[in-house]
Design a protein around this motif. Structure first.
Motif, PDB file in Angstrom:
ATOM      1  N   PRO A  13      11.053   1.458  15.901  1.00 38.55           N
ATOM      2  CA  PRO A  13      10.058   1.005  16.881  1.00 38.55           C
ATOM      3  C   PRO A  13       8.896   0.266  16.218  1.00 38.55           C
ATOM      4  CG  PRO A  13      10.036   3.415  16.631  1.00 38.55           C
ATOM      5  CD  PRO A  13      11.213   2.914  15.879  1.00 38.55           C
ATOM      6  N   GLN A  14       8.223  -0.572  16.994  1.00 42.41           N
ATOM      7  CA  GLN A  14       7.080  -1.360  16.493  1.00 42.41           C
ATOM      8  C   GLN A  14       6.189  -1.704  17.674  1.00 42.41           C
ATOM      9  OE1 GLN A  14       6.833  -4.835  17.461  1.00 42.41           O
ATOM     10  NE2 GLN A  14       8.815  -4.959  18.473  1.00 42.41           N
TER      11      GLN A  14
ATOM     12  N   TYR B  76       4.944  -0.557  12.504  1.00 40.28           N
ATOM     13  CA  TYR B  76       6.396  -0.731  12.590  1.00 40.28           C
ATOM     14  C   TYR B  76       7.096   0.191  11.605  1.00 40.28           C
ATOM     15  CZ  TYR B  76       5.479  -3.797   8.547  1.00 40.28           C
ATOM     16  OH  TYR B  76       5.065  -4.303   7.340  1.00 40.28           O
ATOM     17  N   ILE B  77       8.375   0.397  11.866  1.00 43.96           N
ATOM     18  CA  ILE B  77       9.230   1.158  10.952  1.00 43.96           C
ATOM     19  C   ILE B  77      10.395   0.255  10.559  1.00 43.96           C
ATOM     20  CG2 ILE B  77      10.818   3.125  10.766  1.00 43.96           C
ATOM     21  CD1 ILE B  77       8.992   4.635  12.710  1.00 43.96           C
ATOM     22  N   LYS B  78      10.521  -0.010   9.265  1.00 43.51           N
ATOM     23  CA  LYS B  78      11.614  -0.851   8.763  1.00 43.51           C
ATOM     24  C   LYS B  78      12.228  -0.171   7.549  1.00 43.51           C
ATOM     25  CE  LYS B  78      10.706  -4.582  11.389  1.00 43.51           C
ATOM     26  NZ  LYS B  78      11.670  -5.312  12.239  1.00 43.51           N
TER      27      LYS B  78
ATOM     28  N   LYS C 175       9.642   1.102   4.835  1.00 40.14           N
ATOM     29  CA  LYS C 175       8.326   0.540   5.189  1.00 40.14           C
ATOM     30  C   LYS C 175       7.934   1.165   6.525  1.00 40.14           C
ATOM     31  CE  LYS C 175       9.056  -3.818   2.771  1.00 40.14           C
ATOM     32  NZ  LYS C 175       7.809  -3.889   2.010  1.00 40.14           N
ATOM     33  N   PHE C 176       7.136   2.224   6.446  1.00 40.59           N
ATOM     34  CA  PHE C 176       6.723   2.962   7.646  1.00 40.59           C
ATOM     35  C   PHE C 176       5.226   2.724   7.826  1.00 40.59           C
ATOM     36  CE2 PHE C 176      10.154   6.451   8.315  1.00 40.59           C
ATOM     37  CZ  PHE C 176      11.154   5.650   7.796  1.00 40.59           C
TER      38      PHE C 176
ATOM     39  N   LEU D  51       2.355   3.189   9.978  1.00 43.80           N
ATOM     40  CA  LEU D  51       2.076   4.040  11.144  1.00 43.80           C
ATOM     41  C   LEU D  51       0.652   4.606  11.112  1.00 43.80           C
ATOM     42  CD1 LEU D  51       5.534   5.864  11.083  1.00 43.80           C
ATOM     43  CD2 LEU D  51       4.762   4.304  12.864  1.00 43.80           C
TER      44      LEU D  51
ATOM     45  N   HIS E 148      14.471  -1.357   4.278  1.00 40.87           N
ATOM     46  CA  HIS E 148      15.086  -2.449   3.511  1.00 40.87           C
ATOM     47  C   HIS E 148      16.051  -1.846   2.505  1.00 40.87           C
ATOM     48  CE1 HIS E 148      11.818  -5.785   4.036  1.00 40.87           C
ATOM     49  NE2 HIS E 148      12.121  -5.214   5.171  1.00 40.87           N
TER      50      HIS E 148
ATOM     51  N   PRO F 146       0.840  -1.205   0.000  1.00 40.64           N
ATOM     52  CA  PRO F 146       0.000   0.000   0.000  1.00 40.64           C
ATOM     53  C   PRO F 146       0.875   1.255   0.000  1.00 40.64           C
ATOM     54  CG  PRO F 146      -0.726  -1.557   1.704  1.00 40.64           C
ATOM     55  CD  PRO F 146       0.577  -2.076   1.161  1.00 40.64           C
TER      56      PRO F 146
ATOM     57  N   HIS G 120      14.505  10.420   5.960  1.00 42.81           N
ATOM     58  CA  HIS G 120      13.819   9.694   7.035  1.00 42.81           C
ATOM     59  C   HIS G 120      14.407   8.291   7.202  1.00 42.81           C
ATOM     60  CE1 HIS G 120       9.946  12.344   7.048  1.00 42.81           C
ATOM     61  NE2 HIS G 120      10.999  12.955   7.540  1.00 42.81           N
TER      62      HIS G 120
ATOM     63  N   VAL H   5      16.390   6.548  10.515  1.00 46.14           N
ATOM     64  CA  VAL H   5      16.167   5.214  11.104  1.00 46.14           C
ATOM     65  C   VAL H   5      17.508   4.484  11.253  1.00 46.14           C
ATOM     66  CG1 VAL H   5      15.081   2.951  10.787  1.00 46.14           C
ATOM     67  CG2 VAL H   5      13.824   5.035  10.172  1.00 46.14           C
TER      68      VAL H   5
END
Lengths: 196, 196
Positions: free
Chosen positions: A77-78, A96-98, A161-162, A164, A100, A5, A15, A19
């Motif tokens: 964080p997640q 979660y915030i990832k 991949k944020f 939130l 890749h 999405p 950003h 991270v």
């Protein structure tokens, strides 16, 4: 229906760098013969590159050869988001915030450069208090240097991949953010007492 | 010199289950044509199995076919350990708790079973307060069910990576544990203000 999405994809590279700098423990994944090798180690960001060090006995060390392609995951964080957090009717979800990344590895072969990269890493991680300084002539580091390999990864692909609750109403986005802070601040003492 | 160091390997399966149950957000890794596919999603532990759900448009969904082998990483607390934390002379390091699993995937094809597994997952995650209950006849879940796939993973291999300064003196092990708690409780507000 598109995947992933769009409202969960973060395209702001600054950003993503935030991270990486705030949560430097990376999960490094390489693949050989369709088997993944997974290693956790801190990587320091410097101008579209990541710098790290690995135990020479780690099977991953053999794969960190020049130009080898690797995947890297950084984890912010997640937390579980209960529908009770929202003012509107929702289903349970996980935020979660990832980050890749994909990149190409080059070994750092010069011993002095590896030492300097360890010094730089300690300096970065000791921010802001700098209670410890790793000196370039540290005798323990000199002893360690034969047991580690230094490397840098040139980043070729970025994906943020944020997840939130960005698709929710402003008030519920705020509530989800407050829950993320609450959950991540919650004591981990009970858990550590169990396992230590 | 053996790798990984024995003092960092956790062989107590109950401790690994504690990590999975306390930190259910898993990183699921499958490999096709030597390329890793990496997805983050909560998995619920039940009797040597993990139960989860995935967006049917996620490329990983295609791979979650019967008997497909996958790797799973669960992540507990982690933090940088400054030598200033110890009473003895040490080099900088990073402590973390990770559980690596391998397993075989089976799809859950029956719609009613998928719904029940979502109800069970919400019940598990709402512990201990249970501020929300997902009912089996929830109309939103009924709408969602066509867009997700349910699966279970039979765990075949366990590896606990508990890097917690176990090779240090008792007082320094305690100091490292206190630092892990401090670092994980520290406010994430500044970070979230930056990126949100």
């Amino acid at each position: 229906m598109s995947y992933p999405p769009k409202h969960h994809q973060e395209n702001n590279i600054n950003h993503m760098i935030d991270v990486i700098k705030t949560y430097p423990l990376a999960t490094l994944i390489s693949v050989t013969n369709n088997e993944p090798l997974i290693t956790h180690l801190p990587l320091i960001y410097d101008d579209r590159k990541l710098i790290g060090h690995i135990d020479k006995f780690n099977p991953q060390a053999k794969l960190l050869k020049d130009e080898k392609e690797v995947s890297i995951v950084f984890s912010g964080p997640q937390c579980y988001i209960s529908p009770s957090v929202y003012t509107t009717t929702q289903l349970p979800t996980w935020n979660y915030i990832k980050v890749h990344l994909r990149g190409k590895v080059t070994a750092i072969k010069d011993e002095q450069k590896v030492k300097q990269s360890l010094v730089n890493m300690a300096q970065f991680l000791e921010q802001p208090d700098h209670k410890y300084e790793l000196k370039i002539d540290n005798p323990r580091m000199h002893g360690l240097i034969n047991y580690i390999k230094g490397f840098e990864i040139e980043i070729t692909d970025w994906e943020g991949k944020f997840k939130l609750s960005q698709d929710k109403k402003p008030h519920d986005i705020e509530n989800a953010k407050a829950e993320l802070i609450r959950a991540n601040q919650e004591s981990i003492m009970v858990f550590l007492e169990k396992i230590l």
